[in-house]
Enzyme design. Structure first.
Site, short mmCIF file in Angstrom:
data_model
loop_
_atom_site.label_atom_id
_atom_site.label_comp_id
_atom_site.label_asym_id
_atom_site.label_seq_id
_atom_site.Cartn_x
_atom_site.Cartn_y
_atom_site.Cartn_z
CB CYS A 37 -1.28 0.06 1.52
SG CYS A 37 -2.52 -1.51 1.34
CG HIS A 78 -12.35 9.49 -11.69
ND1 HIS A 78 -13.81 9.62 -11.17
CD2 HIS A 78 -12.28 9.01 -12.51
CE1 HIS A 78 -13.75 7.79 -11.68
NE2 HIS A 78 -13.10 7.89 -12.78
CD GLU A 130 -8.13 1.17 1.69
OE1 GLU A 130 -8.11 2.11 2.32
OE2 GLU A 130 -7.97 -0.61 1.51
#
Length: 147
Positions: A37, A78, A130
């Site tokens: 991550c 985005h 998530e």
């Protein structure tokens, strides 16, 4: 649309609304302990915002759903979360864009907007999924009233 079930938050308000959103965003966690991550990667986050209150506005809304979408979806969708330097940073782990911090930050952004409304609604919960198997729920601590 698929029916979603969320953890319930207890409150004494008359009205409760929930707004669901999908947010496509990238991020990285700037710490070696984050494993994979720590590299830029993306998610299609599922976000639910819970707002409660006792008074409706002049339009008969607790809060207009489109206002919530503008506050959250339009700001983060985005984008690379790390690029929101006003909210996240790479020097303090309390501001890394982990799912926990993202949930808290969404609450802060929403509540700041609600604080300007005369009907005084409160954001009582933010749920951020998530991945299909991992989510975080953020609830603000109750404020203790001083006598």
């Amino acid at each position: 649309m698929l029916q979603q079930i969320y953890p319930q938050v207890q409150h004494d308000f008359q009205y409760e609304l929930n707004k669901d959103m999908h947010i496509a965003a990238a991020h990285f966690i700037p710490n070696d302990e984050a494993g994979k991550c720590r590299f830029v990667h993306g998610h299609t986050y599922f976000v639910n915002v819970t707002i409660a209150g006792d008074e409706l506005d002049d339009s008969g809304f607790l809060v207009n759903f489109s206002r919530i979408k503008k506050i959250v979806h339009d700001r983060f969708d985005h984008t690379v979360l790390n690029d929101h330097k006003d909210l996240f940073n790479e020097n303090d782990s309390d501001f890394f864009p982990t799912t926990e911090v993202v949930a808290r930050t969404i609450w802060e952004v929403v509540q700041k907007e609600l604080d300007g409304m005369k009907s005084a609604p409160k954001c009582v919960q933010v749920y951020v999924r998530e991945t299909p198997t991992s989510y975080v729920v953020f609830r603000p601590k109750k404020q203790v009233e001083k006598e």
